[in-house]
Design a protein around this motif. Structure first.
Motif, PDB file in Angstrom:
ATOM      1  N   UNK A  31       0.698  -1.108  -0.039  1.00  0.00           N
ATOM      2  CA  UNK A  31      -0.023   0.492  -0.231  1.00  0.00           C
ATOM      3  C   UNK A  31       0.884   1.104   0.006  1.00  0.00           C
ATOM      4  N   UNK A  32       1.046   2.152  -1.228  1.00  0.00           N
ATOM      5  CA  UNK A  32       1.957   3.535  -1.288  1.00  0.00           C
ATOM      6  C   UNK A  32       1.411   4.288  -1.064  1.00  0.00           C
ATOM      7  N   UNK A  33      -0.329   4.380  -1.014  1.00  0.00           N
ATOM      8  CA  UNK A  33      -0.846   5.581  -0.836  1.00  0.00           C
ATOM      9  C   UNK A  33      -1.571   5.935   0.177  1.00  0.00           C
ATOM     10  N   UNK A  34      -2.766   6.195   0.598  1.00  0.00           N
ATOM     11  CA  UNK A  34      -3.906   6.848   1.474  1.00  0.00           C
ATOM     12  C   UNK A  34      -4.672   7.208   1.368  1.00  0.00           C
ATOM     13  N   UNK A  35      -5.610   7.778   0.546  1.00  0.00           N
ATOM     14  CA  UNK A  35      -6.897   8.865   0.431  1.00  0.00           C
ATOM     15  C   UNK A  35      -8.048   9.294   1.419  1.00  0.00           C
ATOM     16  N   UNK A  36      -7.644   9.873   2.068  1.00  0.00           N
ATOM     17  CA  UNK A  36      -8.790  10.640   3.592  1.00  0.00           C
ATOM     18  C   UNK A  36      -9.103  11.871   3.317  1.00  0.00           C
ATOM     19  N   UNK A  37     -10.008  12.233   3.176  1.00  0.00           N
ATOM     20  CA  UNK A  37     -10.763  14.026   3.271  1.00  0.00           C
ATOM     21  C   UNK A  37     -10.764  14.016   5.182  1.00  0.00           C
ATOM     22  N   UNK A  38     -10.630  13.113   5.964  1.00  0.00           N
ATOM     23  CA  UNK A  38     -10.297  12.653   7.930  1.00  0.00           C
ATOM     24  C   UNK A  38      -8.964  12.364   7.762  1.00  0.00           C
ATOM     25  N   UNK A  56      -5.608  13.912   0.951  1.00  0.00           N
ATOM     26  CA  UNK A  56      -7.140  14.562   0.208  1.00  0.00           C
ATOM     27  C   UNK A  56      -7.379  14.530  -0.993  1.00  0.00           C
ATOM     28  N   UNK A  57      -6.221  13.800  -2.292  1.00  0.00           N
ATOM     29  CA  UNK A  57      -6.871  14.669  -3.461  1.00  0.00           C
ATOM     30  C   UNK A  57      -6.880  13.222  -4.189  1.00  0.00           C
TER      31      UNK A  57
END
Length: 359
Positions: A31-38, A56-57
């Motif tokens: 898992x290289x990246x996580x995206x979350x608005x929180x 977040x984008x």
């Protein structure tokens, strides 16, 4: 050398369980990246699972050329658009349940994916519990006989704190109630074991919390294989259980009652005679136990991607699951049995949401 697929995860809620599944497969996935608005939850997950990048984008995530898979763990109303964009960006897709908000969306996604060499894998990790897998093993070895009746109980508790999350309990964002978001796993096991449904009669109502969607329902189902099924769901059970019971001519298979891991051992397999019980016991002594849950589903996805075959859970599997939901909602509103499959001329094909939720 085993190929390792690089993953970008969108979401920071149920994503935590996905990350544990990837974590148990460190030679297969990174898992290289996580995206979350929180940001608070997102960065906490990055720290816990040693994920290098946080954003977040979504646009930035999808534009990365170093990712093989996008794993979508967001609220249900965003699933279709994110899947579509990820496929168009050249990625494979994993998507949490419920997959989409209509049969039409599933059919549209089949066309989108069919024009590429990418795959979309819906999540139905409960299939890989050892108890359920043993039942599949006995069926494959011809030891169950004809199917007669399946009973499934999804009796859980969800109080006001659960619905304090703004998108829950609303048609427009959650897309449905307990049938769609809670019992869907157990009901998928019905399709996984017995195949497609032929007809559904259902009652559904809201009794437990002041929400828009149903929290209690019963379904009477005819299966295409000739057997019957009785399904019940409530989010008002102070004692939480899940129970699956499969009655065949030559044995009865019964699950554990643990509400959230009912597919796991110890299941019981009871034959009608001592001689057949001995055959069942002998067959099960040769069963090879594997990992379960997300860990196993991700392992099987890796194999499918390497081999160029279908993912372990397909869009057709998700279609069957959502057909049952669609048919149940239609039956509840018409007071009549609903035949299946759900085709393009069905009144709920494009959405099962009430009209008020579509505006």
């Amino acid at each position: 050398m085993t190929r390792k697929f690089r993953v970008g995860v969108i979401g920071a809620g149920i994503a935590a369980r996905h990350l544990s599944g990837f974590g148990w497969n460190p030679d297969l996935f990174e898992v290289a990246v996580l995206c979350s608005l929180d940001e608070e939850r997102g960065r906490a997950l990055c720290a816990e699972h040693k994920i290098a990048d946080y954003t977040q984008d979504v646009d930035t995530l999808l534009a990365r050329d170093d990712l093989d898979i996008i794993d979508i763990c967001t609220p249900p109303d965003s699933h279709f658009e994110l899947c579509k964009r990820a496929i168009e960006a050249g990625k494979h897709v994993i998507c949490e349940k419920p997959l989409f908000g209509s049969i039409a969306d599933v059919d549209a996604m089949m066309k989108i994916v069919g024009a590429t060499d990418r795959v979309v894998m819906p999540i139905f990790q409960y299939r890989y519990g050892t108890g359920l897998q043993k039942l599949k093993y006995l069926i494959e070895h011809g030891l169950t006989g004809r199917a007669y009746l399946t009973t499934i109980e999804t009796h859980w508790w969800r109080g006001p704190d659960y619905y304090a999350v703004p998108w829950r309990g609303k048609w427009k964002s959650e897309l449905g109630g307990g049938l769609l978001g809670h019992a869907i796993h157990a009901h998928d096991m019905l399709n996984y074991v017995q195949g497609a449904c032929a007809e559904v009669f259902s009652h559904g109502t809201t009794l437990v919390n002041p929400i828009e969607v149903e929290d209690t329902a019963t379904l009477s189902v005819k299966m295409e294989n000739g057997s019957l099924a009785a399904l019940s769901m409530t989010l008002g059970s102070r004692k939480e259980i899940s129970r699956l019971r499969f009655c065949f001519a030559d044995l009865v298979a019964e699950s554990v009652l643990e509400p959230y891991t009912m597919g796991r051992d110890p299941w019981t397999f009871t034959a009608g005679t001592e001689e057949h019980q001995a055959r069942i016991n002998e067959a099960l002594s040769g069963y090879k136990e594997e990992e379960d849950g997300y860990t196993r589903q991700f392992q099987l996805l890796h194999k499918a991607l390497v081999d160029g075959t279908e993912p372990p859970v397909t869009l057709e599997d998700a279609r069957r699951s959502l057909e049952l939901v669609t048919a149940a909602y239609h039956s509840q509103r018409t007071g009549m049995p609903t035949p299946m499959p759900i085709k393009a001329d069905h009144p709920l094909y494009r959405s099962w949401l009430p009209e008020a939720a579509l505006v």
